[in-house]
Write a protein that holds these residues in place. Structure first.
Motif, PDB file in Angstrom:
ATOM      1  N   MET A 100     -33.838  59.252  28.770  1.00  0.00           N
ATOM      2  CA  MET A 100     -32.623  58.449  28.812  1.00  0.00           C
ATOM      3  C   MET A 100     -32.458  57.787  27.444  1.00  0.00           C
ATOM      4  O   MET A 100     -33.326  57.023  27.018  1.00  0.00           O
ATOM      5  N   PHE A 171     -30.329  62.397  29.142  1.00  0.00           N
ATOM      6  CA  PHE A 171     -29.185  61.672  29.692  1.00  0.00           C
ATOM      7  C   PHE A 171     -28.857  60.485  28.795  1.00  0.00           C
ATOM      8  O   PHE A 171     -29.704  60.015  28.037  1.00  0.00           O
ATOM      9  N   ASP A 175     -23.552  56.738  30.166  1.00  0.00           N
ATOM     10  CA  ASP A 175     -23.055  57.537  31.290  1.00  0.00           C
ATOM     11  C   ASP A 175     -23.682  57.063  32.603  1.00  0.00           C
ATOM     12  O   ASP A 175     -23.008  56.983  33.636  1.00  0.00           O
ATOM     13  N   PHE A 176     -24.964  56.789  32.555  1.00  0.00           N
ATOM     14  CA  PHE A 176     -25.700  56.330  33.730  1.00  0.00           C
ATOM     15  C   PHE A 176     -25.144  55.008  34.243  1.00  0.00           C
ATOM     16  O   PHE A 176     -24.973  54.810  35.460  1.00  0.00           O
ATOM     17  N   THR A 183     -25.375  60.908  37.272  1.00  0.00           N
ATOM     18  CA  THR A 183     -26.675  61.131  36.633  1.00  0.00           C
ATOM     19  C   THR A 183     -27.729  61.511  37.666  1.00  0.00           C
ATOM     20  O   THR A 183     -28.508  62.448  37.462  1.00  0.00           O
TER      21      THR A 183
END
Length: 290
Positions: A100, A171, A175-176, A183
């Motif tokens: 991440m 990721f 976005d998460f 996700t």
């Protein structure tokens, strides 16, 4: 009987939503995580505090994993470590890797706030950035590598080299944060587990807000006589729960924001790194450039 070992690793980056991701994935009935999120067993980049050094102690963490579950482990030091990828590969040749990444400017400041929250940092953010190079040379832990920790490209390339593009999934924190379910859905696909599972994503975990009381924050996070005395009379499980509760209650709902001057300076410093990372990941990272 075969030893139970992790099938996948959440390796970082630090302060990029990995604690929330860990807590959400733990809710999936086909995914198992040990209660200890970060053993920091692999690699040369050990953080401050406790970590697992013994292989038997490490394997013991996964003994209770139910059969037919996918076992995970999450230690943010692994991404920034120069040798963790090699050691994980030797440990489990088929491991899947989850990364991440967060805007490196925001990550640097969040890492700084984390150290302030823990009572470990007395300098201003700008002073900490200036002191970083000398601190690294003196062997300070990676939690103080505010700027260097955001140089993601060599870290990602290291894992691509050992595990291949298909076994490393990257990721973005942004976005998460915007759509955690999207996700999670991608991760469920990656891990080959059931998709139609209800996950509670309301709570955000490990937020580095400003402590209300610096004295209480110091007592809770740094070594002192009171903590040593409590170790003798309160079991570890209850001590950890009490500490977590008091830390949460002592956190304010806000934090001091980074100055625009410092933000613009860091954006400029990271510009080439972000451009390279865009090519490496084949992702548009223009959001990180402003």
């Amino acid at each position: 009987m075969n030893k139970k070992i992790p099938d996948f690793f959440i390796i970082g980056a630090a302060k990029s939503g990995t604690t929330s991701l860990y807590e959400y994935l733990k809710q999936h009935p086909q995914i198992y995580f040990p209660e200890r999120k970060e053993p920091h067993f692999f690699g040369n980049m050990k953080p401050g505090g406790e970590h697992v050094n013994n292989i038997n102690e490490y394997l013991k963490m996964f003994e209770d994993a139910p059969d037919n579950t996918v076992i995970g482990e999450a230690s943010t030091s692994y991404l920034y470590s120069s040798d963790a990828a090699n050691k994980i590969k030797k440990f489990n040749n088929n491991a899947k890797i989850i990364v991440m990444l967060r805007n490196p400017v925001d990550r640097a400041y969040s890492m700084y706030r984390h150290q302030v929250r823990n009572g470990s940092e007395n300098l201003s953010f700008e002073e900490g950035l200036k002191a970083e190079e000398s601190r690294i040379l003196k062997g300070w832990k990676y939690g103080f590598h505010y700027f260097a920790g955001g140089k993601y490209s060599w870290q990602i390339e290291n894992y691509f080299d050992f595990f291949g593009d298909n076994n490393v999934k990257v990721f973005l924190f942004e976005d998460f944060k915007e759509n955690p379910y999207a996700t999670l859905f991608d991760i469920f696909n990656f891990l080959n587990v059931e998709h139609e599972v209800k996950i509670n994503t309301e709570k955000v975990h490990n937020v580095s807000n400003k402590p209300k009381s610096k004295k209480l924050n110091y007592l809770l996070n740094q070594k002192n006589l009171l903590k040593e005395l409590l170790k003798k009379i309160i079991p570890e499980f209850h001590r950890k729960r009490l500490k977590k509760y008091l830390i949460t209650k002592n956190m304010s709902d806000h934090y001091d924001k980074m100055s625009e001057k410092t933000r613009n300076h860091l954006i400029n410093e990271y510009k080439e790194e972000i451009n390279y990372l865009e090519k490496l990941l084949d992702r548009d990272l223009s959001l990180w450039k402003r």
